[in-house]
Design an enzyme around this catalytic site. Structure first.
Site, PDB file in Angstrom:
ATOM      1  CB  SER A  21     -20.769  -3.097  -5.586  1.00 43.08           C
ATOM      2  OG  SER A  21     -20.568  -3.165  -6.986  1.00 43.08           O
ATOM      3  CG  ASN A  22     -16.402  -1.947  -8.265  1.00 45.65           C
ATOM      4  OD1 ASN A  22     -16.915  -1.465  -9.276  1.00 45.65           O
ATOM      5  ND2 ASN A  22     -16.022  -3.217  -8.196  1.00 45.65           N
ATOM      6  NE  ARG A  23     -16.615   6.546  -7.685  1.00 42.79           N
ATOM      7  CZ  ARG A  23     -15.656   7.411  -8.026  1.00 42.79           C
ATOM      8  NH1 ARG A  23     -14.498   7.391  -7.390  1.00 42.79           N
ATOM      9  NH2 ARG A  23     -15.846   8.259  -9.014  1.00 42.79           N
ATOM     10  CB  ALA A  88     -14.453  -2.756 -11.609  1.00 41.83           C
TER      11      ALA A  88
END
Length: 215
Positions: A21-23, A88
């Site tokens: 995933s991402n932040r 995102a």
């Protein structure tokens, strides 16, 4: 207007307990959805996995993967006046998801990666002249260059770019600063402020574009 917003990250499974995933916290997209509702619009929010309360009066659709987000957006985009893609989306996913937990004792797994769908590029052909599309670009360098490239390639009316290399803004933070680039060549700088204030300023600019299209 009918406003469609995406927010948060997407997750792509590696095995039953791990994912890539991402932040993204979803705070910016949720602020946009809340600002649109406060300004009297009917708002649908397609949200990846986040730890945020749903904005009051907003129809929230929960998704996990990029494919699920694409399906949710495609289902609703024809009926919206304004699309704001603040999510995102994870750029890659494992080609195969392990059916069982990968054991640490087996050593680092060999994972073959494939690209996830580019949601804005996929739905660009569906855009009607009366609709306004705005994307987001999270960058660590080349902010203006990358934002303008995405603006052009994805048939957008505007793109809001933010520098995620700084810890006081962007991902996971409560504040942001946006550089908004428009298809007509204009640019708007929204200085460091709460995401609520950034969202309100962005919404005003997008409302102006939408109003001009309907004149």
């Amino acid at each position: 207007m009918k406003v469609l917003v995406t927010a948060g990250p997407t997750r792509e499974a590696i095995d039953p307990v791990r994912f890539v995933s991402n932040r993204s916290s979803g705070k910016m997209g949720y602020a946009v959805a809340a600002a649109a509702r406060e300004r009297g619009h009917a708002v649908s929010l397609v949200s990846g996995p986040v730890a945020l309360e749903s904005p009051r009066g907003v129809d929230v659709v929960r998704v996990t993967t990029a494919e699920e987000m694409l399906a949710a957006v495609k289902k609703r985009v024809r009926g919206c006046d304004l699309l704001v893609m603040a999510a995102a989306v994870a750029d890659w996913r494992p080609k195969k998801t392990a059916a069982r937990k990968l054991k640490k004792s087996a050593g680092p797994p060999r994972i073959e990666w494939v690209a996830t769908p580019d949601i804005l590029r996929t739905i660009a052909p569906l855009k009607k002249p009366s609709q306004t599309f705005c994307g987001f670009a999270a960058e660590t360098d080349g902010l203006a260059r990358e934002a303008r490239r995405k603006l052009r390639e994805k048939n957008l009316d505007a793109i809001a770019a933010n520098d995620v290399s700084k810890t006081d803004r962007g991902f996971e933070a409560d504040r942001n600063a946006l550089a908004v680039f428009f298809a007509d060549g204009r640019a708007l700088r929204i200085g460091l402020a709460t995401k609520k204030k950034c969202a309100a300023a962005l919404l005003r600019a997008l409302e102006e574009i939408s109003a001009r299209k309907k004149m």
